[in-house]
Design a protein around this motif. Structure first.
Motif, short mmCIF file in Angstrom:
data_model
loop_
_atom_site.label_atom_id
_atom_site.label_comp_id
_atom_site.label_asym_id
_atom_site.label_seq_id
_atom_site.Cartn_x
_atom_site.Cartn_y
_atom_site.Cartn_z
N GLU A 50 0.83 -1.21 0.00
CA GLU A 50 0.00 0.00 0.00
C GLU A 50 0.87 1.26 0.00
O GLU A 50 0.58 2.23 -0.71
CB GLU A 50 -0.92 -0.01 1.22
N TYR A 51 1.94 1.27 0.77
CA TYR A 51 2.84 2.42 0.82
C TYR A 51 3.57 2.65 -0.51
O TYR A 51 3.95 3.77 -0.83
CB TYR A 51 3.86 2.29 1.95
N LEU A 52 3.79 1.58 -1.29
CA LEU A 52 4.50 1.72 -2.56
C LEU A 52 3.57 2.06 -3.73
O LEU A 52 4.04 2.55 -4.76
CB LEU A 52 5.28 0.44 -2.86
N GLU A 53 2.30 1.79 -3.57
CA GLU A 53 1.31 2.05 -4.63
C GLU A 53 1.45 3.47 -5.17
O GLU A 53 1.53 4.43 -4.42
CB GLU A 53 -0.10 1.84 -4.06
N GLY A 54 1.52 3.60 -6.51
CA GLY A 54 1.56 4.91 -7.15
C GLY A 54 2.95 5.51 -7.29
O GLY A 54 3.11 6.55 -7.94
N LYS A 55 3.96 4.90 -6.72
CA LYS A 55 5.33 5.44 -6.83
C LYS A 55 5.90 5.13 -8.21
O LYS A 55 5.46 4.21 -8.89
CB LYS A 55 6.22 4.87 -5.73
N SER A 56 6.90 5.91 -8.62
CA SER A 56 7.57 5.77 -9.92
C SER A 56 9.04 5.42 -9.71
O SER A 56 9.57 5.55 -8.61
CB SER A 56 7.49 7.09 -10.69
N VAL A 57 9.71 5.03 -10.80
CA VAL A 57 11.15 4.74 -10.76
C VAL A 57 11.87 5.98 -10.25
O VAL A 57 11.60 7.10 -10.68
CB VAL A 57 11.66 4.33 -12.15
N SER A 60 11.91 7.62 -3.71
CA SER A 60 12.36 7.00 -2.47
C SER A 60 11.16 6.84 -1.55
O SER A 60 10.12 7.45 -1.76
CB SER A 60 13.46 7.83 -1.81
N PHE A 61 11.32 5.99 -0.55
CA PHE A 61 10.24 5.78 0.41
C PHE A 61 10.81 5.59 1.79
O PHE A 61 11.96 5.16 1.96
CB PHE A 61 9.34 4.61 0.02
N GLN A 62 10.00 5.92 2.76
CA GLN A 62 10.33 5.71 4.17
C GLN A 62 9.00 5.58 4.90
O GLN A 62 8.15 6.47 4.80
CB GLN A 62 11.13 6.89 4.72
N ASN A 141 10.74 -0.61 10.31
CA ASN A 141 11.05 0.69 9.71
C ASN A 141 11.75 0.46 8.38
O ASN A 141 12.86 -0.07 8.35
CB ASN A 141 11.95 1.50 10.65
N PHE A 142 11.10 0.87 7.29
CA PHE A 142 11.63 0.66 5.94
C PHE A 142 12.06 1.98 5.31
O PHE A 142 11.37 2.99 5.44
CB PHE A 142 10.56 0.05 5.03
N THR A 143 13.19 1.95 4.61
CA THR A 143 13.61 3.03 3.74
C THR A 143 14.10 2.38 2.46
O THR A 143 14.62 1.26 2.48
CB THR A 143 14.76 3.88 4.33
#
Length: 191
Positions: A50-57, A60-62, A141-143
């Motif tokens: 769910e947190y990654l949905e919609g992200k592009s190449v 970054s995420f945290q 905790n993800f980054t």
């Protein structure tokens, strides 16, 4: 790979990440060895996807997952006392490496699925095992960063990115439905 493509259902996604748990790095995927998965097919934790949905190449995420969003709380019913005789090898002798506190022991359930367990105590006639995930009860905790996104092929959607769905189609009901590439249910072949 389309630079404008966004993460959505049935896309093959590759990411780098670090997982920090209790102040230490518990797991990571690098650019040289990214985590690849088919998005939206329940291959990863639901909240993670769910947190990654919609992200592009290049995005970054945290984010942080609570135990409920991750691997759940520690379930006391998954802490079992097993007969010590279960830890004997084919020669009838105890497998000493499995009879040490902290030892990780692969167990197989009645459906032939591998369940990792950790030895908590070794008694005279029983062994206390924790069958909870090692991440149960932990805050995760993800980054990381999105490395690539592409459309999944029909074969990947049917069989899985690494053929993992083929094995799940194995049924020990007198025949092998869907393949059984590992020799059949639980490696013993279909019965």
């Amino acid at each position: 790979m389309d630079k404008d493509m966004k993460i959505s259902k049935d896309k093959v996604v590759a990411i780098t990440y670090e997982l920090e748990v209790e102040g230490a790095i518990a797991d990571r995927a690098t650019r040289e060895r990214p985590l690849e998965y088919i998005h939206g097919n329940h291959n990863l934790l639901a909240k993670f996807e769910e947190y990654l949905e919609g992200k592009s190449v290049g995005d970054s995420f945290q984010f942080t997952l609570s135990p409920a969003e991750g691997y759940g709380e520690v379930d006391p019913e998954r802490i079992l006392d097993l007969p010590k005789d279960m830890f004997k090898g084919p020669d009838g002798k105890y497998i000493e490496e499995f009879l040490k506190v902290g030892a990780r022991v692969p167990l197989v359930n009645s459906a032939g699925q591998m369940i990792p367990g950790v030895v908590l105590e070794v008694g005279d006639s029983s062994v206390k095992m924790d069958l909870n995930s090692p991440m149960a009860g932990k805050t995760l905790n993800f980054t990381g960063e999105v490395v690539s996104i592409r459309e999944a092929s029909e074969k990947e959607l049917k069989e899985g990115l690494h053929g993992e769905y083929v094995k799940s189609n194995c049924h020990c009901d007198g025949g092998c439905g869907g393949g059984c590439s590992d020799g059949g249910c639980g490696k013993g072949g279909c019965k």
